[in-house]
Motif scaffolding. Structure first.
Motif, mmCIF file in Angstrom:
data_model
loop_
_atom_site.group_PDB
_atom_site.id
_atom_site.type_symbol
_atom_site.label_atom_id
_atom_site.label_comp_id
_atom_site.label_asym_id
_atom_site.label_seq_id
_atom_site.Cartn_x
_atom_site.Cartn_y
_atom_site.Cartn_z
ATOM 1 N N HIS A 84 10.632 -56.546 -87.097
ATOM 2 C CA HIS A 84 11.250 -57.856 -86.940
ATOM 3 C C HIS A 84 10.444 -58.739 -85.978
ATOM 4 O O HIS A 84 9.607 -58.253 -85.226
ATOM 5 C CB HIS A 84 12.669 -57.697 -86.404
ATOM 6 C CG HIS A 84 12.712 -56.957 -85.104
ATOM 7 N ND1 HIS A 84 12.650 -55.587 -85.020
ATOM 8 C CD2 HIS A 84 12.758 -57.407 -83.823
ATOM 9 C CE1 HIS A 84 12.674 -55.218 -83.758
ATOM 10 N NE2 HIS A 84 12.735 -56.305 -83.003
ATOM 11 N N VAL A 85 10.745 -60.025 -86.005
ATOM 12 C CA VAL A 85 10.126 -60.982 -85.098
ATOM 13 C C VAL A 85 10.940 -61.059 -83.812
ATOM 14 O O VAL A 85 12.153 -61.271 -83.853
ATOM 15 C CB VAL A 85 10.055 -62.387 -85.741
ATOM 16 C CG1 VAL A 85 9.496 -63.405 -84.746
ATOM 17 C CG2 VAL A 85 9.214 -62.350 -87.005
ATOM 18 N N VAL A 142 15.359 -58.252 -71.593
ATOM 19 C CA VAL A 142 16.301 -58.700 -72.619
ATOM 20 C C VAL A 142 15.519 -59.437 -73.690
ATOM 21 O O VAL A 142 14.727 -60.329 -73.384
ATOM 22 C CB VAL A 142 17.393 -59.619 -72.024
ATOM 23 C CG1 VAL A 142 18.349 -60.077 -73.122
ATOM 24 C CG2 VAL A 142 18.159 -58.893 -70.918
ATOM 25 N N SER A 143 15.739 -59.056 -74.943
ATOM 26 C CA SER A 143 15.028 -59.694 -76.045
ATOM 27 C C SER A 143 15.999 -60.019 -77.172
ATOM 28 O O SER A 143 17.057 -59.409 -77.300
ATOM 29 C CB SER A 143 13.914 -58.783 -76.578
ATOM 30 O OG SER A 143 14.476 -57.647 -77.229
ATOM 31 N N ALA A 144 15.619 -61.002 -77.964
ATOM 32 C CA ALA A 144 16.374 -61.361 -79.165
ATOM 33 C C ALA A 144 15.416 -61.351 -80.335
ATOM 34 O O ALA A 144 14.201 -61.505 -80.173
ATOM 35 C CB ALA A 144 17.014 -62.737 -79.001
ATOM 36 N N SER A 145 15.966 -61.169 -81.530
ATOM 37 C CA SER A 145 15.113 -61.068 -82.706
ATOM 38 C C SER A 145 15.774 -61.693 -83.922
ATOM 39 O O SER A 145 16.951 -62.065 -83.899
ATOM 40 C CB SER A 145 14.776 -59.597 -82.987
ATOM 41 O OG SER A 145 15.949 -58.908 -83.404
ATOM 42 N N ASP A 146 14.987 -61.770 -85.000
ATOM 43 C CA ASP A 146 15.503 -62.356 -86.228
ATOM 44 C C ASP A 146 16.324 -61.367 -87.043
ATOM 45 O O ASP A 146 16.727 -61.675 -88.164
ATOM 46 C CB ASP A 146 14.353 -62.920 -87.069
ATOM 47 C CG ASP A 146 13.386 -61.838 -87.545
ATOM 48 O OD1 ASP A 146 13.499 -60.682 -87.072
ATOM 49 O OD2 ASP A 146 12.523 -62.145 -88.381
ATOM 50 N N GLY A 195 2.241 -53.211 -87.857
ATOM 51 C CA GLY A 195 3.436 -53.531 -88.608
ATOM 52 C C GLY A 195 4.737 -53.228 -87.912
ATOM 53 O O GLY A 195 5.814 -53.366 -88.512
ATOM 54 N N ARG A 196 4.692 -52.834 -86.630
ATOM 55 C CA ARG A 196 5.918 -52.542 -85.889
ATOM 56 C C ARG A 196 5.934 -53.329 -84.586
ATOM 57 O O ARG A 196 4.903 -53.512 -83.942
ATOM 58 C CB ARG A 196 6.054 -51.044 -85.596
ATOM 59 C CG ARG A 196 6.166 -50.178 -86.837
ATOM 60 C CD ARG A 196 6.467 -48.737 -86.479
ATOM 61 N NE ARG A 196 7.776 -48.595 -85.853
ATOM 62 C CZ ARG A 196 8.920 -48.507 -86.548
ATOM 63 N NH1 ARG A 196 8.908 -48.572 -87.862
ATOM 64 N NH2 ARG A 196 10.068 -48.358 -85.934
ATOM 65 N N SER A 197 7.132 -53.786 -84.215
ATOM 66 C CA SER A 197 7.277 -54.565 -82.981
ATOM 67 C C SER A 197 7.431 -53.636 -81.788
ATOM 68 O O SER A 197 8.197 -52.663 -81.843
ATOM 69 C CB SER A 197 8.496 -55.491 -83.076
ATOM 70 O OG SER A 197 8.306 -56.450 -84.094
ATOM 71 N N GLU A 198 6.701 -53.940 -80.719
ATOM 72 C CA GLU A 198 6.730 -53.124 -79.515
ATOM 73 C C GLU A 198 6.735 -54.021 -78.283
ATOM 74 O O GLU A 198 6.462 -55.223 -78.368
ATOM 75 C CB GLU A 198 5.510 -52.192 -79.456
ATOM 76 C CG GLU A 198 5.388 -51.225 -80.608
ATOM 77 C CD GLU A 198 4.131 -50.372 -80.512
ATOM 78 O OE1 GLU A 198 3.329 -50.609 -79.573
ATOM 79 O OE2 GLU A 198 3.943 -49.487 -81.362
ATOM 80 N N PHE A 199 7.021 -53.394 -77.144
ATOM 81 C CA PHE A 199 6.945 -54.088 -75.864
ATOM 82 C C PHE A 199 5.877 -53.422 -75.008
ATOM 83 O O PHE A 199 5.734 -52.195 -74.995
ATOM 84 C CB PHE A 199 8.285 -54.047 -75.127
ATOM 85 C CG PHE A 199 9.338 -54.925 -75.739
ATOM 86 C CD1 PHE A 199 9.389 -56.273 -75.445
ATOM 87 C CD2 PHE A 199 10.267 -54.404 -76.626
ATOM 88 C CE1 PHE A 199 10.345 -57.093 -76.013
ATOM 89 C CE2 PHE A 199 11.221 -55.203 -77.204
ATOM 90 C CZ PHE A 199 11.269 -56.557 -76.898
#
Length: 541
Positions: free
Chosen positions: A189-190, A202-206, A532-536
């Motif tokens: 996800h974005v 704290v994060s938010a996504s689509d 292809g994967r979202s990470e921090f």
């Protein structure tokens, strides 16, 4: 003996010295010790302590920081003078001379935080104390001397670490499920929003979720579920988090209980931007009673329904919850009118509201209708309609000190506007494509565009100081302070020197993309895409 003394007084100085020398040669040790006790205090002079403190501080201002530290070890009097116990000027002047002083009020606050040993949030303290309640509670000030020496040391070390140090790196996926809960996150996800402090990320996504991670370990504490559309706007202060979504709602969350306490309905399309507005004391007399504008904390939201709305910011645990049955409000013409926290509906834009910025009683909004509007928050009145852009406005910032704002547009320009008169003060040209991001600090205005570059501007004259060109794609995110710019694009996270405009180094490489970045004096947190994967990624300097 009296005749000898009279004769001695009549001798020239050279013979007096010779006579004393001969007497001292013949004197036994006890006599010499007695003479030493009499003579030594007369010859010992502490020139710094004898001077007025202001002059002593002025003299010490010519000494480098390393020598100043050694000077403070000479005596207690010199330590008091150098370390600012009596006069805080020495290290404050050194901060200014060495380019470590910002000058926007943040320096004094950080020095006070260091003296206390913790970061003090006056907004939260006042809010929790009931300063803005209908019957205000007193808020006694706490007197602490600012620790400018500690501030100098911290800034020198952190600047060195950011430029050439090797940070401790922590990586974790953004799709980790809460223990015992199913993982509904696909992981690609974005990440639309990012904010952090020393305790949490704290994060938010689509994918409709808001996630809370532990700052140290990266483990997920909670996934805040409630929105049924992508979350594109988010901000928290203390334990209160506000979010806006494509589901057209604004939600308020208690970060202590990790529950939604309020759901605001009123917008008829995506809530694209929001901000928590803290009251500002506008009384010019520092000893007089405070005059707050706005009168209490607010939320301002901007939407693709062409409008903005103003809400009272509720405090979880103090203000009553508001969680209406959303299905029952579908037939209401204006469901916000039933909400006790809804204050004003600001209309006038003729296309989607893309960006907003607020401070005190002033709100600036930018829209796809190519206009920038300046609003009075308390009354909802439009002060100025700023026209000049020839394409959609994507970004705005508000400079409350200089009473001006800046806007970035798809027409490739940045415009400086006076919020007092509404006139266009300058058109900042140089970008060749959409200016989607703007950032403002006390000394610099920074713009980022789809033309692969960032530019640093003088916020007073509008002159371009530097063009930052090294990315190979549109800039997706950036943040800056008075010393550095951190920007993300084309699979890299880069660092730039604000003063020289030079590229310093890559902080992260070999990425598919960079969604968001945020940093403070020690940490840099980036939401990235890798394979292809979202990470921090958390970099600890």
């Amino acid at each position: 003996l009296p005749d000898f003394i009279r004769t001695f007084d009549e001798l020239p100085a050279t013979l007096q010295s010779y006579t004393i020398f001969q007497l001292l040669r013949r004197a036994p040790l006890p006599v010499l010790q007695t003479l030493n006790q009499v003579i030594e205090p007369s010859l010992r002079r502490d020139f710094l302590s004898d001077l007025p403190p202001e002059l002593g501080a002025y003299i010490l201002g010519f000494i480098d920081a390393r020598t100043l530290c050694r000077v403070s070890l000479v005596s207690r009097a010199w330590k008091r003078l150098v370390d600012g116990d009596a006069l805080p000027r020495v290290w404050k002047d050194k901060l200014e001379a060495d380019g470590l002083w910002v000058g926007d009020g943040s320096d004094e606050q950080e020095a006070l935080d260091l003296a206390r040993g913790y970061k003090d949030d006056l907004f939260l303290q006042r809010w929790r104390a009931g300063v803005w309640d209908e019957q205000p509670s007193p808020f006694p000030p706490v007197h602490v001397k600012p620790a400018y020496k500690a501030l100098y040391r911290r800034r020198v070390l952190t600047r060195h670490n950011w430029k050439s140090g090797t940070p401790t790196r922590t990586s974790f996926p953004s799709s980790t499920p809460v223990a015992g809960a199913p993982n509904t996150n696909t992981g690609n996800h974005v990440v639309t929003c990012l904010q952090f402090d020393t305790d949490k990320v704290v994060s938010a996504s689509d994918d409709n979720t808001i996630s809370v991670f532990d700052m140290k370990s990266g483990t997920v504490r909670a996934n805040l579920a409630g929105h049924i559309g992508g979350v594109w706007a988010l901000q928290y202060s203390g334990n209160v988090l506000v979010s806006g979504s494509t589901d057209r709602t604004v939600r308020v969350w208690d970060l202590d209980t990790l529950k939604c306490t309020h759901a605001f309905v009123g917008h008829t399309s995506t809530v694209r931007c929001l901000q928590i507005v803290e009251p500002e004391n506008v009384n010019p007399d520092p000893h007089g009673p405070p005059v707050w504008q706005p009168a209490f904390p607010l939320i301002v939201t901007g939407s693709r329904d062409f409008s903005l709305r103003v809400w009272k910011l509720p405090m979880p645990g103090k203000d009553r919850d508001y969680l209406p049955d959303l299905s029952e409000l579908e037939n209401e013409v204006d469901p916000a009118s039933l909400n006790p926290y809804h204050l004003r509906h600001l209309t006038g834009h003729t296309q989607a509201v893309r960006a907003l910025a607020a401070k005190g009683n002033t709100l600036v909004s930018g829209s796809y209708d190519m206009d920038v509007r300046v609003w009075d928050i308390s009354s909802g009145r439009v002060r100025h309609i700023l026209r000049g852009h020839t394409q959609k406005v994507y970004s705005v910032v508000y400079d409350h000190v200089r009473k001006q704002c800046a806007s970035g547009s798809m027409d490739g320009t940045v415009r400086l506007w006076s919020t007092e008169t509404g006139e266009c003060k300058a058109v900042l040209e140089g970008h060749t494509s959409l200016v989607g991001l703007l950032g403002l600090t006390h000394r610099n205005l920074v713009s980022a565009a789809a033309d692969w570059t960032l530019r640093i501007w003088d916020p007073v004259t509008g002159a371009c100081r530097h063009s930052l060109a090294a990315h190979q794609g549109a800039i997706t995110c950036f943040q800056h302070d008075e010393h550095k710019v951190i920007s993300g694009s084309d699979g890299t996270l880069k660092m730039w020197d604000v003063k020289t405009g030079e590229f310093v180094r890559d902080l992260l490489t070999n990425l598919t993309g960079v969604w968001q970045v945020s940093f403070d004096e020690r940490f840099c947190v980036a939401a990235v895409s890798r394979n292809g994967r979202s990470e921090f990624e958390i970099l600890d300097f």
